[in-house]
Structure formats: C-alpha cells, structure tokens
Design a protein around this motif. Sequence first.
Motif, PDB file in Angstrom:
ATOM      1  N   LEU A   5       0.750  -1.157  -0.056  1.00 52.11           N
ATOM      2  CA  LEU A   5       0.203  -0.029  -0.011  1.00 52.11           C
ATOM      3  C   LEU A   5       0.776   1.176  -0.146  1.00 52.11           C
ATOM      4  O   LEU A   5       2.041   1.178   0.521  1.00 52.11           O
ATOM      5  CB  LEU A   5      -0.943  -0.053   1.234  1.00 52.11           C
ATOM      6  N   ASN A   6       0.420   2.384  -0.771  1.00 51.50           N
ATOM      7  CA  ASN A   6       0.863   3.339  -0.787  1.00 51.50           C
ATOM      8  C   ASN A   6       0.607   4.456   0.623  1.00 51.50           C
ATOM      9  O   ASN A   6      -0.015   3.804   1.432  1.00 51.50           O
ATOM     10  CB  ASN A   6       0.841   4.388  -1.807  1.00 51.50           C
ATOM     11  N   LYS A   7       1.081   5.515   0.849  1.00 52.78           N
ATOM     12  CA  LYS A   7       0.920   6.059   2.128  1.00 52.78           C
ATOM     13  C   LYS A   7      -0.658   6.662   2.224  1.00 52.78           C
ATOM     14  O   LYS A   7      -1.030   6.401   3.585  1.00 52.78           O
ATOM     15  CB  LYS A   7       1.786   7.480   2.170  1.00 52.78           C
ATOM     16  N   GLU A   8      -1.188   6.833   1.149  1.00 55.34           N
ATOM     17  CA  GLU A   8      -2.669   7.305   1.450  1.00 55.34           C
ATOM     18  C   GLU A   8      -3.449   6.011   1.737  1.00 55.34           C
ATOM     19  O   GLU A   8      -4.523   6.203   2.569  1.00 55.34           O
ATOM     20  CB  GLU A   8      -3.344   7.776   0.169  1.00 55.34           C
ATOM     21  N   GLN A   9      -3.067   4.821   0.979  1.00 53.25           N
ATOM     22  CA  GLN A   9      -3.850   3.757   1.340  1.00 53.25           C
ATOM     23  C   GLN A   9      -3.777   3.281   2.672  1.00 53.25           C
ATOM     24  O   GLN A   9      -4.328   2.768   3.415  1.00 53.25           O
ATOM     25  CB  GLN A   9      -3.350   2.619   0.280  1.00 53.25           C
ATOM     26  N   LEU A  10      -2.378   3.452   3.276  1.00 51.23           N
ATOM     27  CA  LEU A  10      -2.055   2.869   4.777  1.00 51.23           C
ATOM     28  C   LEU A  10      -2.827   3.800   5.557  1.00 51.23           C
ATOM     29  O   LEU A  10      -3.409   3.406   6.633  1.00 51.23           O
ATOM     30  CB  LEU A  10      -0.547   3.031   4.928  1.00 51.23           C
ATOM     31  N   ALA A  11      -2.956   5.210   5.479  1.00 53.08           N
ATOM     32  CA  ALA A  11      -3.907   5.971   6.094  1.00 53.08           C
ATOM     33  C   ALA A  11      -5.238   5.468   6.132  1.00 53.08           C
ATOM     34  O   ALA A  11      -5.769   5.407   7.290  1.00 53.08           O
ATOM     35  CB  ALA A  11      -3.638   7.416   5.711  1.00 53.08           C
ATOM     36  N   GLU A  12      -5.613   5.206   5.297  1.00 57.36           N
ATOM     37  CA  GLU A  12      -7.099   4.753   5.069  1.00 57.36           C
ATOM     38  C   GLU A  12      -7.460   3.605   5.670  1.00 57.36           C
ATOM     39  O   GLU A  12      -8.470   3.510   6.463  1.00 57.36           O
ATOM     40  CB  GLU A  12      -7.593   4.678   3.618  1.00 57.36           C
ATOM     41  N   VAL A  13      -6.511   2.398   5.591  1.00 59.15           N
ATOM     42  CA  VAL A  13      -6.633   1.252   6.265  1.00 59.15           C
ATOM     43  C   VAL A  13      -6.477   1.623   7.859  1.00 59.15           C
ATOM     44  O   VAL A  13      -7.131   0.872   8.587  1.00 59.15           O
ATOM     45  CB  VAL A  13      -5.740   0.226   5.716  1.00 59.15           C
ATOM     46  N   ASN A  14      -5.647   2.374   7.934  1.00 57.25           N
ATOM     47  CA  ASN A  14      -5.522   2.543   9.637  1.00 57.25           C
ATOM     48  C   ASN A  14      -6.855   3.280  10.071  1.00 57.25           C
ATOM     49  O   ASN A  14      -6.966   3.062  11.294  1.00 57.25           O
ATOM     50  CB  ASN A  14      -4.038   3.415   9.814  1.00 57.25           C
ATOM     51  N   ALA A  64     -12.592  -6.194   2.240  1.00 56.11           N
ATOM     52  CA  ALA A  64     -12.477  -6.549   0.830  1.00 56.11           C
ATOM     53  C   ALA A  64     -12.565  -5.384  -0.066  1.00 56.11           C
ATOM     54  O   ALA A  64     -11.798  -5.478  -1.236  1.00 56.11           O
ATOM     55  CB  ALA A  64     -13.453  -7.665   0.571  1.00 56.11           C
ATOM     56  N   ALA A  65     -13.432  -4.361   0.105  1.00 58.43           N
ATOM     57  CA  ALA A  65     -13.688  -3.609  -0.813  1.00 58.43           C
ATOM     58  C   ALA A  65     -12.549  -2.617  -0.939  1.00 58.43           C
ATOM     59  O   ALA A  65     -12.130  -2.331  -1.860  1.00 58.43           O
ATOM     60  CB  ALA A  65     -14.867  -2.555  -0.573  1.00 58.43           C
ATOM     61  N   PHE A  66     -12.093  -2.441   0.209  1.00 62.34           N
ATOM     62  CA  PHE A  66     -10.782  -1.552   0.364  1.00 62.34           C
ATOM     63  C   PHE A  66      -9.708  -2.193  -0.684  1.00 62.34           C
ATOM     64  O   PHE A  66      -8.763  -1.458  -1.288  1.00 62.34           O
ATOM     65  CB  PHE A  66     -10.324  -1.394   1.810  1.00 62.34           C
ATOM     66  N   PHE A  67      -9.324  -3.169  -0.308  1.00 59.91           N
ATOM     67  CA  PHE A  67      -8.097  -4.088  -0.740  1.00 59.91           C
ATOM     68  C   PHE A  67      -8.428  -4.062  -2.523  1.00 59.91           C
ATOM     69  O   PHE A  67      -7.355  -4.036  -3.170  1.00 59.91           O
ATOM     70  CB  PHE A  67      -7.996  -5.467  -0.356  1.00 59.91           C
ATOM     71  N   GLU A  68      -9.596  -4.448  -2.775  1.00 59.15           N
ATOM     72  CA  GLU A  68     -10.144  -4.315  -4.011  1.00 59.15           C
ATOM     73  C   GLU A  68      -9.525  -2.993  -4.752  1.00 59.15           C
ATOM     74  O   GLU A  68      -9.087  -2.974  -5.971  1.00 59.15           O
ATOM     75  CB  GLU A  68     -11.451  -4.766  -4.470  1.00 59.15           C
ATOM     76  N   LYS A  69     -10.106  -1.943  -4.257  1.00 60.49           N
ATOM     77  CA  LYS A  69      -9.914  -0.634  -4.592  1.00 60.49           C
ATOM     78  C   LYS A  69      -8.442  -0.201  -4.655  1.00 60.49           C
ATOM     79  O   LYS A  69      -7.710   0.229  -5.420  1.00 60.49           O
ATOM     80  CB  LYS A  69     -10.770   0.593  -3.854  1.00 60.49           C
ATOM     81  N   ALA A  70      -7.584  -0.836  -3.827  1.00 62.25           N
ATOM     82  CA  ALA A  70      -6.263  -0.521  -3.569  1.00 62.25           C
ATOM     83  C   ALA A  70      -5.462  -1.314  -4.727  1.00 62.25           C
ATOM     84  O   ALA A  70      -4.140  -1.218  -4.618  1.00 62.25           O
ATOM     85  CB  ALA A  70      -5.808  -0.731  -2.115  1.00 62.25           C
ATOM     86  N   GLY A  71      -6.141  -2.402  -5.195  1.00 66.16           N
ATOM     87  CA  GLY A  71      -5.239  -3.201  -6.332  1.00 66.16           C
ATOM     88  C   GLY A  71      -4.394  -4.436  -5.526  1.00 66.16           C
ATOM     89  O   GLY A  71      -3.525  -4.909  -6.105  1.00 66.16           O
ATOM     90  N   VAL A  72      -4.819  -4.578  -4.348  1.00 61.08           N
ATOM     91  CA  VAL A  72      -4.002  -5.650  -3.387  1.00 61.08           C
ATOM     92  C   VAL A  72      -5.169  -6.940  -3.122  1.00 61.08           C
ATOM     93  O   VAL A  72      -5.920  -6.694  -2.721  1.00 61.08           O
ATOM     94  CB  VAL A  72      -3.525  -5.191  -2.195  1.00 61.08           C
TER      95      VAL A  72
END
Length: 108
Positions: free
Chosen positions: A54-63, A77-85
Amino acid sequence: MENNYIQREFLGKFVDGLIAQKYPGQPAENYKDIREASIKDIDERIDWAIYGSLNKEQLAEVNELFDRNEENPEVFAAFFEKAGVDPQQKITEVLDDYQKSFLGGSNE
C-alpha cells in the motif's frame, strides 16, 4: 479482517505440517519453540506483504478502518480491491516462500 484466532489456528496447522515433513517421526513437542517462532514469522511476513503493498494514502485509509474498529470483512475486501491488492494472493505467496525456505527448497 480475518479473526486473529482463526488465522493463528490456520498458521499453526500449516507449520505443524512443515515440521512433520522436515522431521518425520519426531514428537511434535520437540519443536514447540520452532513452531511458535515460525507462526510469528509467517504472520509478520503476511502483514508486510499485504500492507507493504500500500502507498501512504492507502495505509492512512486502512489505519482509519482499524482505528474505527471496523470488523466487517466486506469493508476490507472493498478497500483492498480498490487498492489493487489481493490479500489471498499475498498470503499464498508468503506461505509458498516460507515452505520452500523451511524445507530447504527441494524437499517436497
């Protein structure tokens, strides 16, 4: 995300299988320390594989999801799909790599 108890139980069974392959016929209790260290190591490798993607923004979002104590697997699941992971793919890769390393690469 996944229940930690279920994940630990799964990793324990995985490691037990590796120990049985590497040390056939040996009592499992001889390898308690290796088992615990392996479970911890794999768990950390999985976290690194997933969250390191994850990039910084994605890490902030998951945190933020963790901070809100989000427990709905569909949200993650939706978060990771959106993040491409693909967490399942990352987990599979970690387990495959760990198995090869633990067994010495050529033992099957």
